[in-house]
Design an enzyme around this catalytic site. Sequence first.
Site, PDB file in Angstrom:
ATOM      1  N   SER A 157      65.325  75.039  44.372  1.00 31.45           N
ATOM      2  CA  SER A 157      64.473  74.576  45.602  1.00 31.45           C
ATOM      3  C   SER A 157      63.536  75.536  45.996  1.00 31.45           C
ATOM      4  CB  SER A 157      65.483  73.554  46.519  1.00 31.45           C
ATOM      5  OG  SER A 157      64.382  72.993  47.232  1.00 31.45           O
ATOM      6  N   ASP A 170      63.654  64.174  39.830  1.00 38.57           N
ATOM      7  CA  ASP A 170      63.365  64.823  41.174  1.00 38.57           C
ATOM      8  C   ASP A 170      61.986  64.701  41.822  1.00 38.57           C
ATOM      9  OD1 ASP A 170      63.170  66.774  43.289  1.00 38.57           O
ATOM     10  OD2 ASP A 170      63.697  68.324  42.142  1.00 38.57           O
ATOM     11  N   HIS A 208      67.169  66.295  42.341  1.00 39.22           N
ATOM     12  CA  HIS A 208      66.999  67.345  42.816  1.00 39.22           C
ATOM     13  C   HIS A 208      68.318  68.527  42.522  1.00 39.22           C
ATOM     14  CE1 HIS A 208      64.445  70.332  44.838  1.00 39.22           C
ATOM     15  NE2 HIS A 208      65.321  70.627  45.949  1.00 39.22           N
TER      16      HIS A 208
END
Length: 697
Positions: free
Chosen positions: A559, A642, A674
């Site tokens: 991320s 995602d 994600h």
Amino acid sequence: MDKISALACALLFSSSLLAQHAPEKRVDRTLITNKVYKVGEERMTPEKLWQLGRVSAEGLSVDGKHVVYGVSNYSFGENKSEKNLHIVPVSGGAAVQFTHEAGAESVVQMTAEGDVLYLFKGQLWSKPLAGGQAKQLTDIADGLENVKLSPDGKYILFSRPVLVNKNHSADKYADLPKSNVYIYDDLDYRHWDSFNDGRFNHPFIATYDKGKVGEPLDLLAGEPFYSPQAPFGGADDFAWSPDSKAVLYVCKKKFGKDYALSTNTDIYRYEIATKQTTNLTEGMMGYDTHPVYSPDGQKLAWLSMKTDGFEADKTDIIIFDRKSTRRLNLTASWDGTVNSFIWSRDGRKLYFTAPTKGTVQLFEVALSSSKKDAGFAVKQISEGQFDIGDIVAELDGQLIVTSTTLTRAAEIYSYDLKKKSLRAITTVNDAAYANITETKVEGRFTKATDGADLFSWVIYPPDFDPNKKYPTLLFCQGGPQSATTLGYSFRWNFQLMASQGYIVILPNRRGMPGWGVKWNHDISKDWGGQPIRDYLSAIDDLAKEPYVDQARIGAVGASYGGYSVFMLAGVHEGRFKSLISHCGLFDMTSWYGTTEELFFANYDLGGPYWDKANEKTYTDFNPIEHVDKWNTPILIFQGGKDFRVPIGQGLAAFQAAQLKQLKSRLVYLPEENHWVLSGQNAQVWQREFFGWLKETL
């Protein structure tokens, strides 16, 4: 004292040591050390990691004598987890498995009559705590979610999805049931890992009598709003008034672009008799969540952020006094941010958890203050080299909590408020850990480029020998305002990384909570600035140690951590020999155009790419602008579902690396979001992760 509590006590470290983290003279840079327990001769592996039981605290019996908890166990053959409920005495003793049926159970309520009410396959069930036959109480079409029974037992509150907008072609065109087309006129067309099909979770209320449920009433009357919040809200978004005359629910009553641009959730009170709805948090512009009444029902407490659009704002505890009709911010003058809270049994204080100095600890705040407007006294009541997760309940001078370390998954503990010590109640994974060699964990301070003291956790391989040299990994945390504390992950597991022979450093760089509100806030609009310099400062400092092999240093992260890896790829100047990025942001311009929660992008980046005021975000702090300097092998993970960091980010980064003739690999997970939620996919992830490191480091 049992083994786990002895370990917890041995891991305690002095808060005064942390407080004095900026000495004028420093001889030994290692400030905090935990004792090493060489429990077994085996090392942690991905397979062993997924064989651990995952413990969840479900509730405390009304008499306070037993804890009900869930344990999820993963089956490699079936590629799924099975959760069952268990019971153990708070005072200690053997645990008993309470449910055995296939399918996850979750506790709704413990009754004074000694029954456990729980959800199973979408229906409400009851079973005596002492054992016996389970009884199905409800049989409602489409099932129930997030159930809460009224205190008087006459009503049931629950949620279920409601078709509001016909965004999917099969709903819009009844004669085309096999079509699969989505049609939108506004934003919020997808969220997290699913496209908006026009169904919204709504709260429903119905009469309830011995399992018989009356006609449910939709409290949102078919409006296009979510309650619980999407995508991660739950039963904590609901509450009953103590007199059973009203219900509270959390909702962001916005739609389309307004929904995507705002974090302004409110707490609404619905009166059963009059069917009137009142906004209890009118004028409070950020997240307002988790409403809980005091034991006497005279006060309401909730969690609140002040700023609309800032999802990582300081979280405070607000109380509303029904007699004075005043709102009071209990933590306004405290330099921290709250995770979660419970009321004390006497209603005079609240216990809460919060990140602090690389850990998550217990705090309390009393409702009385010495002087008018002097603020409320916040006191830290636990300290140690562990994280406190959930607070389950207060009981006779103790708090029932969950706790983790970097080398121990969550278990349930009793925290003695006088002795300031943890005692294990559950020991689900003791046998597994008994065969695994412990890894040493230390705290370390580094001077950042601006002179600030930068804290990191460092994890060392089993049988660490300071006379040898080891490959080393810099871990880059996501969020970007997530804390790097002593939580236990089943994917980014640092015990596992260290057990494969790597030293791992986890810097608490700018942006992380636990070091003051300013430190937490300083990453916003500076993603590629001081936080990246903090990472380089931390790894440069550790690399001075003789046991770090400077020719074998890598950087890994997901991320914002994946973004950090992409940024470091262009600015590291030869420090790293291998890089791994999972679902990282690569091109900030295209990311802004495809991500879903635009309030996040607007606050943290400054706003859209066409606004010249944000130019630095899309140039200097944009990884794609530094690709000309990429020269390091890189592995890229990307989830197909995602929508926070959409697939184009990983694909573009891989394509750039390939066209630059760099050793690179793409691991595409088409069914993952994600995160990586499938057990077998997680095993592939681990094999590719460590396989890449063996190839390149």
